[in-house]
Design a protein around this motif. Structure first.
Motif, PDB file in Angstrom:
ATOM      1  N   ILE A 133      34.683  19.216  87.963  1.00 18.57           N
ATOM      2  CA  ILE A 133      34.261  20.381  87.192  1.00 18.57           C
ATOM      3  C   ILE A 133      34.778  20.267  85.762  1.00 18.57           C
ATOM      4  N   ILE A 134      33.858  20.265  84.814  1.00 15.24           N
ATOM      5  CA  ILE A 134      34.219  20.246  83.393  1.00 15.24           C
ATOM      6  C   ILE A 134      33.667  21.516  82.766  1.00 15.24           C
ATOM      7  N   PRO A 135      34.516  22.433  82.306  1.00 18.73           N
ATOM      8  CA  PRO A 135      34.037  23.700  81.730  1.00 18.73           C
ATOM      9  C   PRO A 135      33.197  23.473  80.475  1.00 18.73           C
ATOM     10  N   ASN A 136      32.179  24.321  80.316  1.00 21.42           N
ATOM     11  CA  ASN A 136      31.352  24.312  79.116  1.00 21.42           C
ATOM     12  C   ASN A 136      31.816  25.413  78.174  1.00 21.42           C
ATOM     13  N   VAL A 137      32.148  25.056  76.957  1.00 21.49           N
ATOM     14  CA  VAL A 137      32.574  26.045  75.971  1.00 21.49           C
ATOM     15  C   VAL A 137      31.337  26.748  75.415  1.00 21.49           C
ATOM     16  N   PHE A 138      31.285  28.078  75.537  1.00 20.04           N
ATOM     17  CA  PHE A 138      30.125  28.770  74.980  1.00 20.04           C
ATOM     18  C   PHE A 138      30.490  29.785  73.910  1.00 20.04           C
ATOM     19  N   TYR A 139      31.778  29.996  73.683  1.00 22.92           N
ATOM     20  CA  TYR A 139      32.175  30.860  72.569  1.00 22.92           C
ATOM     21  C   TYR A 139      33.635  30.584  72.249  1.00 22.92           C
ATOM     22  N   GLN A 140      33.967  30.580  70.951  1.00 23.98           N
ATOM     23  CA  GLN A 140      35.368  30.425  70.571  1.00 23.98           C
ATOM     24  C   GLN A 140      35.642  31.144  69.255  1.00 23.98           C
ATOM     25  N   ASP A 141      36.836  31.696  69.174  1.00 17.27           N
ATOM     26  CA  ASP A 141      37.252  32.424  67.977  1.00 17.27           C
ATOM     27  C   ASP A 141      38.765  32.601  68.046  1.00 17.27           C
TER      28      ASP A 141
END
Length: 268
Positions: A133-141
């Motif tokens: 499982i590799i997480p997908n980044v969909f928002y960052q701040d």
């Protein structure tokens, strides 16, 4: 504490506990139902077990629930399906995990930081403990520190950060954020958020005798006054903190961190 057990999460009316004598075994108990506890397979939790969350109520879907655990000083995230013998480990990408929730077949987690950026990631539920499982980044701040995710009564995914509430409009295919809408009112929702356990929403209509609209109840490890537990109540519509009644009993301030537990009611 309960029979030398430590609380480490709450979700869908269940409490996750670990025994002081065997801190690698998580047991799920339901204090509102006369049902047998669920003992999960052994998990190497490292120095701590920080949060345990369920995808659904095991009473309604006994063969189709998933358990997520944040552990090892929040550096690891592991999942297990009902009936599996081994946990699935999410690939460690150098982050620590703040919050996690299940939403529309995906897992969403608040992580951070990478540099100055905190992230919200998503990934599909695993069907085998051998999956990578590799997480997908969909928002960052940078302002996501302390953010938590909560499902509204209407079925939307909300993010709460610094007592500001945002509705996340997501792409149904990949779970990415299309837009974030800041809410000026919570409607019928009353939010309960915590440093431990699952954040949840309750209805101000069904609990009108004790809950007011537009409130966020936040149980936290504050330490500002030397105690382990603090409770803050924030009115979203008015944009201010309010006094809560009754006040916290000083005798419980140094007990274990407090969890919100919402029984799974059936309304007629």
């Amino acid at each position: 504490m309960l029979d030398n057990k430590r609380f480490c999460g709450s979700s869908h009316g269940w409490i996750a506990t670990v025994d002081d004598a065997n801190q690698h075994v998580i047991t799920l108990i339901n204090p509102f139902k006369n049902v047998a506890p669920i003992v999960l397979p052994w998990l190497p939790i490292g120095m701590s077990l920080d949060r345990v969350v369920l995808s659904v109520d095991p009473l309604t879907k006994p063969n189709d629930y998933v358990v997520a655990a944040i552990h090892s000083c929040r550096c690891r995230l592991s999942l297990i399906r009902a009936g599996q013998e081994f946990w699935t480990y999410v690939q460690n990408t150098g982050v620590w995990y703040i919050d996690i929730t299940f939403y529309r077949g995906l897992v969403y987690a608040v992580c951070g930081p990478i540099g100055w950026k905190y992230r919200i990631v998503s990934f599909k539920l695993p069907y085998s403990s051998m999956e990578k499982i590799i997480p997908n980044v969909f928002y960052q701040d940078s302002y996501l520190q302390g953010a938590c995710l909560v499902k509204s009564l209407e079925g939307d995914l909300w993010m709460v950060t610094s007592f500001q509430v945002y509705k996340l409009e997501l792409d149904a295919q990949n779970g990415k954020v299309l837009q974030m809408l800041k809410l000026e009112s919570l409607g019928d929702n009353v939010l309960f958020i915590s440093d431990f356990g699952d954040s949840t929403a309750a209805s101000s209509f069904y609990f009108s005798n004790c809950l007011q609209k537009d409130l966020i109840y936040n149980a936290t490890n504050d330490y500002d006054d030397g105690s382990l537990f603090d409770l803050r109540v924030y009115n979203v519509k008015e944009g201010r903190f309010i006094k809560h009644d009754p006040p916290i009993n000083p005798s419980v301030k140094n007990e274990s961190p407090t969890l919100w537990i919402l029984p799974q009611f059936q309304w007629d």
